[in-house]
Design an enzyme around this catalytic site. Structure first.
Site, PDB file in Angstrom:
ATOM      1  N   ARG A  41       0.786  -1.249   0.000  1.00 33.24           N
ATOM      2  CA  ARG A  41       0.000   0.000   0.000  1.00 33.24           C
ATOM      3  C   ARG A  41       0.811   1.287   0.000  1.00 33.24           C
ATOM      4  NH1 ARG A  41      -3.967  -2.674  -2.008  1.00 33.24           N
ATOM      5  NH2 ARG A  41      -5.286  -3.829  -0.586  1.00 33.24           N
TER       6      ARG A  41
ATOM      7  N   ASN B 237      -0.137  -1.878  -7.633  1.00 27.67           N
ATOM      8  CA  ASN B 237      -1.332  -1.017  -7.623  1.00 27.67           C
ATOM      9  C   ASN B 237      -1.351  -0.036  -6.454  1.00 27.67           C
ATOM     10  OD1 ASN B 237      -1.800  -3.022  -5.734  1.00 27.67           O
ATOM     11  ND2 ASN B 237      -3.995  -3.151  -6.165  1.00 27.67           N
TER      12      ASN B 237
ATOM     13  N   HIS C  89      -3.367 -15.865  -8.137  1.00 27.62           N
ATOM     14  CA  HIS C  89      -4.531 -16.317  -7.341  1.00 27.62           C
ATOM     15  C   HIS C  89      -5.597 -17.093  -8.124  1.00 27.62           C
ATOM     16  CE1 HIS C  89      -5.966 -12.582  -9.052  1.00 27.62           C
ATOM     17  NE2 HIS C  89      -5.411 -11.808  -8.138  1.00 27.62           N
TER      18      HIS C  89
ATOM     19  N   ASN D  97     -11.123 -10.603  -4.007  1.00 29.94           N
ATOM     20  CA  ASN D  97     -11.130 -10.750  -5.460  1.00 29.94           C
ATOM     21  C   ASN D  97      -9.878 -11.498  -5.908  1.00 29.94           C
ATOM     22  OD1 ASN D  97     -11.922 -10.440  -8.083  1.00 29.94           O
ATOM     23  ND2 ASN D  97     -11.074  -8.394  -8.313  1.00 29.94           N
TER      24      ASN D  97
ATOM     25  N   ASP E 266      -1.470 -12.793  -1.471  1.00 31.08           N
ATOM     26  CA  ASP E 266      -2.384 -11.699  -1.843  1.00 31.08           C
ATOM     27  C   ASP E 266      -2.794 -10.907  -0.599  1.00 31.08           C
ATOM     28  OD1 ASP E 266      -3.835  -9.938  -3.337  1.00 31.08           O
ATOM     29  OD2 ASP E 266      -5.381 -11.356  -3.962  1.00 31.08           O
TER      30      ASP E 266
END
Lengths: 431, 325
Positions: free
Chosen positions: A58, A88, A228, A274, A301
């Protein structure tokens, strides 16, 4: 730096032996090894330091959820000596500048190696390739590229990316999710999504992309990694691709090994992730796939989110769950204690293979003389009742809250230096 | 009796019939010159509407007021919700104001369950429609209307054939109706184009068909669901006209129903889409009566959730407090 000797630990689960290391390098393996500091390894399993190919730290951008430092500390507690930080972030890790910043923050923290993942496309927009070569040539030496969180859905962009990274032995790690089939998707599409009136995320949206991508990888002779993987159909496609000699690897998350979609019934978004939690049949299929080698690795993840993004109604909640501090326990429960994997195979799937896919040279090495002293000691007889507050992460979105899981990390050594000792983080690890 | 009404599946046969029988008694209040009972005097009922639905809101409002409750209307528009306040904070605010019941309408499936299960409010939670999930009071008023027309007042709907037609995938009305009608013993047939049926409908206690004409002759009640024209743009069906031809209820199809059969619609209707104006206004249409019955059924729900056991325990708490003093 002190020299250490671990006494009587079961190397990869085999008979007890001693391991000595000095100056970050293993100096002796076998009875009678010596060192300044004695570590009692009785009843413990020694594994090479774990390597995670899929972590969200993050930083930069969402330092309220996790930072490189807090994520690294959580990783160390989970037995990891290397994590791959997904791209991301805000800004997206799509330039040499951002990946070098993340890499440097990892080194400064000193709790584990933080290997940045570069974005495949500028801003994760799926249109224009990011400067993959610049990221590869940067100090961070990026080899794994992913738009994770989003799928590289355009077939031409995916093809070009697969081809382009061959120049520096890179790999594209695909988040397989056909976007049109998953617009507004909230949970696994099946009987329960119909009953709960939540928009379904069908298995075919994952499987169609994986099928396309393995064919593309075959066509252009490139290396593909599937993030994943979560459905029986995906396992079967990867198994077929490997049988054809296609250069594909695949990962499964701990939560897809343990949890299934019936947990959504309680409407608690702690279980929103997700790809979504799937059916019990899919859970069984990914366990089979991991056991027979179709699925190469376990990757966490680890996806931290602040409380307010989970303490709300389902559709408003963020996707994702924590994983670093519980991954090894979940693998022990689902795969080792069930007799489906040996500890040596766990070492392969959580250390050797992920390091090899990520082309990280000094991680995932054997526990042998002359190798780097990246070692984790696990107490497989321990039982932990998971408390979300007991964490080094800044976030609390732990889906295992209240479950009793086997196994606990007793010590983690990063190049001969303890980051965890006596089941607790060593403060000021870099000092 | 249950403490919240989140799903029609929360109601067993006894509870469901108790609500319907109570509504039967309360229906009489509406025909009196003074349409008011003192039952919920001093109790506070909040209409918490995150989604526009004037019809449902005024129905609940009328029900609460006829039972003499104080009603607070909280709509997402023009409130702090539009400034980003979370469901949790809104609920805590209402709790702090002493809401005895929260009637929630929300665009997110499961939001009322989340509100009740996270214990953000101590009041009874009544689901007034959540996303594409459920709308239990609609199912109750539908069952109430069917009982009256199909000679079943005082009992259940055992052996009755109910055909529900339309956008099942996006309908909260149908999910609640299927659960309640199953509990009450009715036989449900669902008719829709395959694109508007959810995956896993074979697990529902219903028969499904793609052919409306084949499903009419044995029906005791036909319920037409609203079909939003924008579904057409998402390729659920080719055009509004094709939908009407295959799945709309017109007078030709009406004539194939048994003589006693009734036509229902939860509203608002798309006249000319799922139902023609002739059928909507036909003598066998009970659509306006459904609205009337909605108030009685919602009165019954409020009466049983707030006026019964909850009221008694509140009195007990009061007396304990007095003892301490």
């Amino acid at each position: 730096m002190s020299s250490y000797v671990i006494r009587g630990a079961r190397l990869l689960g085999a008979d007890p032996t001693d391991i000595a290391f000095d100056g970050g390098v293993i100096t002796a393996v076998g009875d009678g090894a010596t060192g300044d500091v004695e570590v009692d390894g009785t009843g413990l399993v020694a594994l090479p330091g774990l390597v995670d190919l899929h972590t969200h730290v993050r930083e930069p951008g969402r330092e309220d959820a996790e930072t490189v430092l807090t994520g690294s500390r959580a990783a160390a507690r989970g037995g990891f000596t290397c994590v791959h930080a997904m791209a991301n972030t805000e800004p997206v890790a799509d330039t040499a500048g951002v990946v070098e910043q993340v890499w440097r923050l990892g080194r400064e923290g000193g709790y584990c190696d933080v290997q940045p993942v570069g974005a495949v496309t500028v801003g994760l927009q799926g249109a224009q390739l990011a400067e993959l070569g610049a990221m590869a040539d940067s100090a961070a030496g990026v080899r794994v590229f992913s738009d994770d969180g989003k799928c590289v859905s355009d077939a031409v962009v995916m093809r070009r990316a697969l081809e382009y990274v061959k120049a520096f032995d890179g790999v594209i790690a695909q988040h397989a999710q056909e976007p049109r089939l998953t617009e507004g998707a909230q949970m696994n599409e099946g009987p329960l999504s119909g009953e709960l009136g939540l928009t379904g995320w069908p298995a075919v949206a994952e499987e169609a992309i994986i099928a396309r991508d393995v064919l593309l990888a075959e066509h252009v002779g490139s290396r593909l990694h599937v993030c994943h993987l979560s459905t029986r159909g995906s396992v079967e496609i990867v198994r077929w691709a490997k049988s054809r000699g296609i250069d594909v690897t695949a990962e499964v998350t701990p939560h897809h090994l343990l949890l299934s979609d019936d947990l959504v019934r309680g409407n608690d978004p702690i279980y929103k992730v997700n790809p979504p939690l799937r059916s019990n049949d899919d859970v069984e299929a990914v366990r089979e796939g991991l056991a027979d080698g179709t699925i190469d690795i376990v990757a966490t993840d680890h996806a931290p989110h602040p409380m307010e993004d989970k303490e709300c109604e389902w559709s408003a909640a963020a996707f994702g769950m924590l994983g670093l501090e519980t991954a090894l326990s979940v693998v022990q429960q689902t795969m080792v204690d069930t007799g489906r994997l040996t500890w040596a195979q766990v070492a392969d799937k959580m250390s050797t293979k992920p390091a090899s896919i990520g082309r990280v040279e000094n991680q995932g090495r054997p526990l042998a003389v002359g190798e780097p002293a990246n070692i984790v000691l696990v107490d497989p007889s321990a039982k932990r009742t998971i408390d979300p507050r007991d964490t080094a992460s800044l976030s609390r979105n732990n889906p295992y809250s209240g479950l009793t899981l086997p196994g606990e990390v007793v010590a983690t050594f990063l190049r001969g230096r303890p980051t965890v000792r006596d089941r607790a983080l060593v403060e000021g690890s870099n000092a | 009796m249950i403490t919240n009404l989140l799903s029609a599946g929360d109601l067993d046969r006894t509870d469901a019939i108790r609500i319907l029988d109570t509504a039967e008694e309360l229906l009489g209040v509406a025909s009196r010159p003074i349409k008011k009972l003192p039952t919920l005097r001093g109790r506070t009922v909040v209409n918490l509407f995150f989604e526009d639905s004037t019809r449902t809101r005024i129905s609940f409002e009328a029900a609460a007021k006829r039972l003499s409750a104080d009603v607070i209307n909280f709509s997402a528009k023009g409130s702090s919700v539009s400034k980003g306040e979370s469901l949790k904070d809104t609920a805590l605010t209402l709790q702090a104001m002493g809401a005895d019941a929260v009637i929630i309408r929300h665009h997110s499936s499961g939001a009322p369950h989340r509100l009740a299960q996270a214990k953000w409010t101590k009041g009874a939670v009544i689901n007034a429609g959540d996303g594409t999930h459920e709308h239990p009071t609609q199912a109750l008023l539908d069952a109430f209307t069917m009982r009256r027309h199909l000679g079943a007042v005082g009992g259940d709907l055992a052996g009755k054939n109910v055909t529900i037609v339309g956008d099942v995938l996006h309908s909260r009305v149908v999910r609640s109706n299927v659960l309640l009608l199953h509990t009450l013993g009715a036989h449900v047939t669902i008719v829709a184009p395959p694109t508007l049926l959810p995956v896993g409908i074979d697990h529902w206690p219903v028969e499904t068909s793609y052919d409306l004409d084949a499903s009419l002759e044995k029906a005791d009640a036909v319920m037409m669901l609203r079909v939003q024209a924008e579904r057409m743009n998402a390729s659920y069906f080719p055009s509004a006209r094709e939908y009407s031809r295959r799945y709309g209820l017109d007078t030709a199809r009406l004539s194939r129903l048994p003589d006693h059969a009734i036509v229902m619609h939860p509203g608002p209707m798309n006249r000319g889409m799922e139902i023609t104006a002739d059928v909507a206004d036909h003598v066998r249409s009970v659509i306006v009566e459904q609205v009337t019955n909605g108030v009685a059924v919602r009165m019954a729900v409020l009466y049983l959730l707030l006026g019964g056991a909850a009221g008694e325990s509140a009195e007990e708490e009061d007396s304990t407090d007095k003892d301490r003093v």
